[in-house]
Design a protein around this motif. Structure first.
Motif, short mmCIF file in Angstrom:
data_model
loop_
_atom_site.label_atom_id
_atom_site.label_comp_id
_atom_site.label_asym_id
_atom_site.label_seq_id
_atom_site.Cartn_x
_atom_site.Cartn_y
_atom_site.Cartn_z
N GLU A 1 -12.36 1.74 2.48
CA GLU A 1 -11.63 1.76 3.88
C GLU A 1 -12.83 2.37 4.99
O GLU A 1 -13.73 3.20 4.42
CB GLU A 1 -10.58 2.82 4.11
CG GLU A 1 -9.32 2.53 3.28
CD GLU A 1 -8.29 3.53 4.00
OE1 GLU A 1 -8.60 4.49 3.99
OE2 GLU A 1 -7.07 2.81 3.94
N GLU B 1 0.77 -1.04 0.08
CA GLU B 1 0.01 -0.04 0.05
C GLU B 1 0.88 1.38 -0.01
O GLU B 1 1.55 1.38 0.73
CB GLU B 1 -0.73 0.02 1.13
CG GLU B 1 -1.90 -1.13 1.34
CD GLU B 1 -3.11 -1.08 2.27
OE1 GLU B 1 -3.04 -0.05 3.05
OE2 GLU B 1 -3.92 -2.00 2.42
N ASP C 1 -3.34 3.64 -1.22
CA ASP C 1 -3.92 3.83 0.17
C ASP C 1 -4.68 5.34 0.18
O ASP C 1 -4.07 6.13 -0.42
CB ASP C 1 -2.84 3.65 1.13
CG ASP C 1 -3.25 3.05 2.29
OD1 ASP C 1 -4.61 3.19 2.56
OD2 ASP C 1 -2.77 2.98 3.31
N ASP C 2 -5.60 5.52 1.11
CA ASP C 2 -6.14 6.69 1.21
C ASP C 2 -6.42 7.57 0.13
O ASP C 2 -6.37 8.77 0.05
CB ASP C 2 -4.92 7.57 2.14
CG ASP C 2 -4.56 6.77 3.50
OD1 ASP C 2 -5.38 6.24 3.59
OD2 ASP C 2 -3.58 7.33 3.83
MG MG Z 1 -5.63 3.47 4.19
#
Ligand code: MG
Ligand code: C2E
Ligand code: MG
Ligand code: MG
Length: 288
Positions: free
Chosen positions: A238, A151, A181-182
């Motif tokens: 998420e 990630e 990620d994010d």
């Molecule tokens: Mg994350």
């Protein structure tokens, strides 16, 4: 006014800052012995396939079990580890643990079970051999690259670092999965989604948070799913905490969900207790 300014200036040097500096220094010193002292623990959070309800992946999340301070969150020590370079050996430890766990869970749960590990931009930048070392480790262990996903954050891909293409290609060639990620919280330059060969887009939990009441977030989540699918990526949401959020995400075609609805990150033994009943339930369902 001059007097006030003087006083404010003086207050800039209050003991608070010194206390904070000392705290960081102590924590940094403690961090140096944490790895040899076996004070880290890797927790795992299940990632659920929304179409089948199956737990087919997990994210590895590190915890520091400090002998005096108790459990310390990565949010409170990863930046210290980055500043000191300790993130490199810590990250290698995380990776090796994850590989061994993936082997066990591939045998026990699911032959294509995949564990994702978080990679700090500092790890990739400081350590030119990281990608080769990780790929070699998998090969030596006789594990397929697909058993692991890394990630990374959007920022890393936008860094003016020429070697990033080459490094990601090393992972690519080894079959290691690559996740953003994010997603949506960084620069969100869409060009890199095309330029790099990426497998998963992880929608940041800030977009999932108030999904049932926020029409804008609904639109954004749906658009991210459509965009990702058009580019051949799969989507992981998420921070899924409610069945409403799960149902919405499933309805717009999101592939996977991760969040407290299913479980918080837990140690391996708890993870097994959690996943076994889910699998048993599904086996019972399948038999009617
Ligand atoms: Mg994350
Ligand atoms: P992340 O990679 O975005 O990980 C997800 C974070 O969201 C985790 O926090 C997880 O516990 C939390 N979370 C999961 N589901 C929910 C939910 O439903 N609601 C809410 N409110 N939160 C949820 P955690 O474990 O504290 O990790 C924080 C960050 O620390 C991670 O964010 C990641 O950036 C970093 N981190 C964790 N482990 C590692 C590691 O091994 N290496 C590196 N470099 N960074 C790590
Ligand atoms: Mg992550
Ligand atoms: Mg996040």
């Amino acid at each position: 006014a001059a007097k006030n300014a003087g006083r404010n200036r003086f207050s800039y040097f209050t003991p608070d800052l010194q206390v904070e500096a000392e705290r960081r220094l102590r924590l940094t010193n403690d961090l140096r012995v944490a790895l040899p002292g076996e004070q880290f623990q890797l927790c795992y959070q299940p990632i659920v396939d929304l179409a089948t309800g199956q737990v087919c992946k997990a994210e590895a999340l590190i915890r520091w079990l400090h002998p005096e301070r108790g459990t310390i969150s990565p949010l409170d020590f990863v930046s210290l580890a980055e500043d000191t370079g300790l993130i490199v050996p810590i990250g290698d430890w995380v990776f090796r643990q994850a590989v061994h766990q993936a082997r066990q869970w591939r045998d026990q749960f699911h032959p294509s079970f995949q564990i994702s590990v978080n990679m700090s931009p500092v790890q990739v930048r400081q350590d030119s051999l990281l990608c080769a070392r990780w790929s070699d480790y998998l090969a030596r262990e006789g594990m397929p690259g697909q058993s692991i996903a890394v990630e990374i954050t959007e920022g890393l891909l936008l860094q003016a670092e020429s070697k990033i293409d080459e490094k990601l290609l090393t992972f690519r060639r080894a079959g290691i999965g690559i996740s953003i990620d994010d997603f949506g919280t960084g620069y969100s330059s869409l060009a890199y989604l095309k330029r790099f060969d990426i497998d998963y887009l992880k929608i940041d939990r800030s977009f999932v948070h108030n999904l049932s009441v926020d029409g804008d977030n609904q639109a954004l989540c749906e658009a991210m799913v459509v965009l990702a699918h058009k580019l051949g990526l799969q989507v992981i949401a998420e921070g899924v905490e409610t069945t409403e959020q799960r149902d919405f995400l499933k309805a717009v075609g999101c592939d996977f969900a991760q969040g407290f609805l299913y479980s918080t990150p837990v140690p391996p033994d708890e993870f097994e207790l959690l996943v076994w009943p889910l699998l048993a339930e599904r086996a019972a369902d399948a038999q009617g």
